[in-house]
Each structure stands twice: as C-alpha cells, then as structure tokens.
Design a protein around this motif. Sequence first.
Motif, PDB file in Angstrom:
ATOM      1  N   LEU A   1       0.795  -1.162   0.019  1.00  0.00           N
ATOM      2  CA  LEU A   1       0.062   0.028  -0.020  1.00  0.00           C
ATOM      3  C   LEU A   1       0.930   1.185   0.033  1.00  0.00           C
ATOM      4  O   LEU A   1       0.265   2.375  -0.053  1.00  0.00           O
ATOM      5  N   ASP A   2       2.069   1.164  -0.186  1.00  0.00           N
ATOM      6  CA  ASP A   2       2.901   2.463  -0.162  1.00  0.00           C
ATOM      7  C   ASP A   2       2.784   3.095   1.060  1.00  0.00           C
ATOM      8  O   ASP A   2       2.440   4.148   0.925  1.00  0.00           O
ATOM      9  N   ILE A   3       2.681   2.595   2.239  1.00  0.00           N
ATOM     10  CA  ILE A   3       2.593   3.496   3.428  1.00  0.00           C
ATOM     11  C   ILE A   3       4.032   3.723   4.307  1.00  0.00           C
ATOM     12  O   ILE A   3       4.746   3.031   4.614  1.00  0.00           O
ATOM     13  N   ASN A   4       3.998   5.016   4.341  1.00  0.00           N
ATOM     14  CA  ASN A   4       4.834   5.762   4.971  1.00  0.00           C
ATOM     15  C   ASN A   4       4.327   5.787   6.644  1.00  0.00           C
ATOM     16  O   ASN A   4       5.279   5.226   7.573  1.00  0.00           O
ATOM     17  N   ASN A   5       3.431   6.460   6.913  1.00  0.00           N
ATOM     18  CA  ASN A   5       2.746   6.676   8.165  1.00  0.00           C
ATOM     19  C   ASN A   5       1.421   6.014   8.232  1.00  0.00           C
ATOM     20  O   ASN A   5       1.102   5.316   9.158  1.00  0.00           O
ATOM     21  N   GLU A   6       0.593   6.466   7.575  1.00  0.00           N
ATOM     22  CA  GLU A   6      -0.552   5.987   7.384  1.00  0.00           C
ATOM     23  C   GLU A   6      -1.303   5.940   6.068  1.00  0.00           C
ATOM     24  O   GLU A   6      -0.775   6.790   5.270  1.00  0.00           O
ATOM     25  N   LYS A   7      -2.195   5.335   5.837  1.00  0.00           N
ATOM     26  CA  LYS A   7      -3.004   5.139   4.497  1.00  0.00           C
ATOM     27  C   LYS A   7      -4.636   4.695   4.898  1.00  0.00           C
ATOM     28  O   LYS A   7      -4.772   3.988   5.541  1.00  0.00           O
ATOM     29  N   ILE A   8      -5.444   5.437   3.971  1.00  0.00           N
ATOM     30  CA  ILE A   8      -6.806   5.026   4.212  1.00  0.00           C
ATOM     31  C   ILE A   8      -7.259   4.513   3.039  1.00  0.00           C
ATOM     32  O   ILE A   8      -6.857   4.826   1.892  1.00  0.00           O
ATOM     33  N   VAL A   9      -7.810   3.273   2.938  1.00  0.00           N
ATOM     34  CA  VAL A   9      -8.591   2.346   1.852  1.00  0.00           C
ATOM     35  C   VAL A   9      -9.840   2.250   2.134  1.00  0.00           C
ATOM     36  O   VAL A   9     -10.230   2.022   3.426  1.00  0.00           O
ATOM     37  N   ARG A  10     -10.568   2.237   1.104  1.00  0.00           N
ATOM     38  CA  ARG A  10     -11.854   1.739   1.220  1.00  0.00           C
ATOM     39  C   ARG A  10     -12.278   0.309   0.413  1.00  0.00           C
ATOM     40  O   ARG A  10     -11.751   0.139  -0.363  1.00  0.00           O
ATOM     41  N   ASP A  11     -13.089  -0.373   1.377  1.00  0.00           N
ATOM     42  CA  ASP A  11     -13.415  -1.371   0.845  1.00  0.00           C
ATOM     43  C   ASP A  11     -14.749  -1.572  -0.329  1.00  0.00           C
ATOM     44  O   ASP A  11     -15.010  -0.421  -0.496  1.00  0.00           O
ATOM     45  N   PRO A  12     -15.181  -2.681  -0.844  1.00  0.00           N
ATOM     46  CA  PRO A  12     -16.104  -2.348  -2.045  1.00  0.00           C
ATOM     47  C   PRO A  12     -17.302  -1.944  -1.357  1.00  0.00           C
ATOM     48  O   PRO A  12     -18.231  -1.180  -2.323  1.00  0.00           O
ATOM     49  N   ASP A  13     -17.518  -2.029  -0.034  1.00  0.00           N
ATOM     50  CA  ASP A  13     -18.848  -1.241   0.415  1.00  0.00           C
ATOM     51  C   ASP A  13     -18.560   0.091   0.888  1.00  0.00           C
ATOM     52  O   ASP A  13     -19.596   0.750   1.413  1.00  0.00           O
ATOM     53  N   GLY A  14     -17.315   0.723   0.764  1.00  0.00           N
ATOM     54  CA  GLY A  14     -17.173   1.932   0.933  1.00  0.00           C
ATOM     55  C   GLY A  14     -16.746   2.316   2.450  1.00  0.00           C
ATOM     56  O   GLY A  14     -16.360   3.333   3.124  1.00  0.00           O
ATOM     57  N   ASN A  15     -16.467   1.115   3.195  1.00  0.00           N
ATOM     58  CA  ASN A  15     -15.882   1.215   4.556  1.00  0.00           C
ATOM     59  C   ASN A  15     -14.511   1.490   4.674  1.00  0.00           C
ATOM     60  O   ASN A  15     -13.625   1.176   3.819  1.00  0.00           O
ATOM     61  N   VAL A  16     -14.037   2.199   5.750  1.00  0.00           N
ATOM     62  CA  VAL A  16     -12.838   2.617   5.664  1.00  0.00           C
ATOM     63  C   VAL A  16     -11.790   1.592   6.522  1.00  0.00           C
ATOM     64  O   VAL A  16     -12.403   1.277   7.748  1.00  0.00           O
ATOM     65  N   LEU A  17     -10.592   1.533   5.861  1.00  0.00           N
ATOM     66  CA  LEU A  17      -9.587   0.681   6.510  1.00  0.00           C
ATOM     67  C   LEU A  17      -8.592   1.650   6.765  1.00  0.00           C
ATOM     68  O   LEU A  17      -8.170   2.114   5.820  1.00  0.00           O
ATOM     69  N   HIS A  18      -8.263   1.801   8.074  1.00  0.00           N
ATOM     70  CA  HIS A  18      -7.070   3.045   8.318  1.00  0.00           C
ATOM     71  C   HIS A  18      -5.660   2.394   8.717  1.00  0.00           C
ATOM     72  O   HIS A  18      -5.969   1.747   9.928  1.00  0.00           O
ATOM     73  N   PHE A  19      -4.792   2.325   8.071  1.00  0.00           N
ATOM     74  CA  PHE A  19      -3.627   1.754   8.032  1.00  0.00           C
ATOM     75  C   PHE A  19      -2.635   2.565   8.762  1.00  0.00           C
ATOM     76  O   PHE A  19      -2.578   3.656   8.211  1.00  0.00           O
ATOM     77  N   THR A  20      -2.026   2.229   9.849  1.00  0.00           N
ATOM     78  CA  THR A  20      -0.951   3.131  10.495  1.00  0.00           C
ATOM     79  C   THR A  20       0.204   2.258  10.516  1.00  0.00           C
ATOM     80  O   THR A  20       0.158   1.201  11.018  1.00  0.00           O
ATOM     81  N   LYS A  21       1.358   2.907  10.465  1.00  0.00           N
ATOM     82  CA  LYS A  21       2.627   2.121  10.724  1.00  0.00           C
ATOM     83  C   LYS A  21       3.042   2.492  12.389  1.00  0.00           C
ATOM     84  O   LYS A  21       3.095   3.404  12.766  1.00  0.00           O
ATOM     85  N   ILE A  22       3.553   1.350  13.041  1.00  0.00           N
ATOM     86  CA  ILE A  22       3.845   1.553  14.279  1.00  0.00           C
ATOM     87  C   ILE A  22       5.189   1.842  14.101  1.00  0.00           C
ATOM     88  O   ILE A  22       6.084   1.420  13.469  1.00  0.00           O
TER      89      ILE A  22
END
Length: 100
Positions: A77-98
């Motif tokens: 996902l090319d995440i440096n610190n955080e990234k927001i991705v939406r699933d097919p129903d529009g739900n948010v997945l908020h990825f953060t790097k520890i």
Amino acid sequence: MNLSYVVLYVSDLQQSFKFYRDLGFGLTAEQHGNGPPHYSFSVGDLLIELYPAKDKKVSQFRLGIALGNSSPLLQLLDINNEKIVRDPDGNVLHFTKILN
C-alpha cells in the motif's frame, strides 16, 4: 476482557473476499451448521467474519489497523505513516505504521 470477533455484512461476498485477499489477509471459507457460507480472517487476536448481507443492512465501519515494520502491507500500500483504503462497500480501513 477482549473483543474476540466482529461480523461484517457485505453486499457482494465474492467481491469482498477478493478485496481482503488481495490486501494479504488469509481468508478461510466457513459455514456454521445451516448458516450461510462466509469467510473469516484475523487481525491480531480479532477474528473478522464476512457474511453476505442478503436481507440485512450492509455494515458500515471504520477499522484501524496498526502495522509492524515487517508487514508486507507497508510496501503493497506504499505506507509511510498511514493510509486510508475503502473496501467495496465503502468502509474505511485506516492503516498506520507502528513507529519504533
């Protein structure tokens, strides 16, 4: 006390399966008794189950997922610190790097 599982009702089970599989989550096909076929995967100690919504409302959620330095999702996902991705129903997945 720990949260052990969450059920998400999705509009298109196969489309959701492909989305989460392509993110690298190891999905398992399941069916409990006479219940509907569905998929499950784990995020840490939390089990997430994807069920077809059918006559239920599609789930609306925001899921926060913290990733360690060795997670393949950081590069995918090319995440440096955080990234927001939406699933097919529009739900948010908020990825953060520890950060260590």
